[in-house]
Design an enzyme around this catalytic site. Structure first.
Site, PDB file in Angstrom:
ATOM      1  N   CYS A 282    -101.174  34.924  -8.449  1.00 25.71           N
ATOM      2  CA  CYS A 282    -100.173  34.964  -7.382  1.00 25.71           C
ATOM      3  C   CYS A 282    -100.428  36.153  -6.460  1.00 25.71           C
ATOM      4  CB  CYS A 282     -98.772  35.033  -7.974  1.00 25.71           C
ATOM      5  SG  CYS A 282     -97.478  35.022  -6.721  1.00 25.71           S
TER       6      CYS A 282
ATOM      7  N   CYS B 109     -92.389  33.464 -12.991  1.00 23.99           N
ATOM      8  CA  CYS B 109     -91.424  33.319 -11.900  1.00 23.99           C
ATOM      9  C   CYS B 109     -90.903  31.894 -11.737  1.00 23.99           C
ATOM     10  CB  CYS B 109     -92.051  33.802 -10.602  1.00 23.99           C
ATOM     11  SG  CYS B 109     -93.625  33.031 -10.202  1.00 23.99           S
TER      12      CYS B 109
END
Length: 361
Positions: free
Chosen positions: A99, A195
């Site tokens: 990410c 997340c």
């Protein structure tokens, strides 16, 4: 006029204070909120909506504009697809590293530059120095919170366009700043876990995307002890959730995952937290992503982490052999996990890192 900086606003306390610090230093500051995941919208409680509201509230308090952008497609293509493919192979990936590399310091950086930014900033606990078009990465002052492990795969060119405003502060200092300023995020809990999973159980989440293949749990001696739900649900060194307590002719010592045989779909376990099968002398890693000019200095003696928050471990990196490196440690290492990352350090500097491919017992 001072440079324009666009801060990645997550709706958390760290990015909130990062934006304030930059403003105090005289930068032209704007915020940007990234939406990287679509599928939380059908829940009664939507974390992304709450985070956006908090980011907007902070930007209003600091009197800076807030941009929003949806990177869900980029995230799916560049991060989540990799995450699933690694789990399908029975490995344990780390999506935070991808990410940062693909979204925060690539898609976000390019978007910010298109909006006229000179730099981006984030609320990461890290430090950097910039020499021309190259950035070098260093550990944060707060060693407990240092996030260089997750930033090792970012391109040096991206680091040269990045400011880490909170790298010289500790977490308690950041919370105190936010409290004194009356920022709405001052007492917000740190986000933990992956997340995009949020509050869901990990097993439930993975089952939505990958077909689980149950199989046998065996002792290292080959005795069948039970059934596993699918190799993807287990990681090396895991103790909880094995469901094999109270076996005849065995001690009360807990069982640990020591190996996963993908070919036979077998989960191997052993008793005792100090079992030799939990330890490795070294590992084989893939090509090293270097953040410092050390690739021509191999073999290299330095330090490494094979997981976040691990104490730095002395090691030696071999020259490449078919794009693979042998890394041997000064002392045996517990529960090294293929699919995770090894990250190298020399004192406070992060030298880079690589994906762990195999362990060497």
């Amino acid at each position: 006029m001072k440079a324009k900086v666009i801060v990645g606003m997550s709706g958390g306390v760290d990015s909130s204070v990062a934006a304030w610090l930059l403003k105090e230093q005289g930068y032209q500051v704007e915020g940007l909120f990234m939406k990287n995941w679509e599928q939380d919208d059908h829940n009664d409680y939507c974390p992304a909506a709450k985070d956006l509201a908090d980011a907007q509230a902070v930007c209003n308090q600091l009197r800076i504009p807030l941009h929003t952008v949806n990177f869900s497609k980029e995230y799916w293509d560049r991060v989540f697809a990799y995450f699933l493919s690694e789990y399908e192979k029975g490995r344990t990936p780390n999506p935070d590293v991808l990410c940062n590399k693909e979204i925060k310091f690539n898609a976000f950086l390019n978007h910010a530059l298109n909006l006229g930014a000179d730099y981006i900033a984030t609320g990461h606990y890290a430090k950097n120095t910039i020499e021309g078009s190259i950035g070098y990465l260093f550990k944060a002052k707060d060693r407990e919170k240092d996030q260089t492990y997750f930033l090792h795969a970012v391109e040096p060119e991206a680091l040269s366009k990045t400011i880490f405003p909170i790298g010289d502060f500790t977490k308690p200092q950041i919370r105190e700043f936010a409290k004194q300023l009356g920022l709405v995020t001052h007492a917000k809990k740190d986000s933990t876990g992956i997340c995009f999973i949020g509050e869901k159980r990990f097993k439930t989440f993975l089952n939505e995307f990958i077909l689980a293949k149950p199989g046998e749990i065996k002792s290292t001696g080959g005795k069948t002890l039970g059934q596993h739900d699918g190799l993807m649900f287990y990681t090396l060194g895991q103790r909880q959730g094995l469901g094999i307590g109270g076996l005849q002719n065995s001690t009360d010592e807990p069982w640990y995952v020591v190996d996963k045989d993908i070919a036979s779909n077998t989960l191997y376990v052993a008793q005792g937290s100090q079992h030799p099968m939990l330890y490795s002398q070294g590992l084989i890693c893939g090509p090293i992503h270097w953040l410092a000019d050390y690739e021509n200095h191999l073999p290299l003696t330095c330090f490494a982490k094979t997981r976040y928050r691990q104490t730095d471990q002395a090691c030696m990196i071999s020259p490449p052999d078919n794009n693979l490196h042998y890394v041997m440690f000064s002392s045996p290492q517990r529960a090294i996990t293929p699919g995770q990352f090894i990250v190298f350090y020399e004192k406070n500097q992060c030298l880079g890192g690589a994906t762990i491919e195999q362990i060497i017992r």
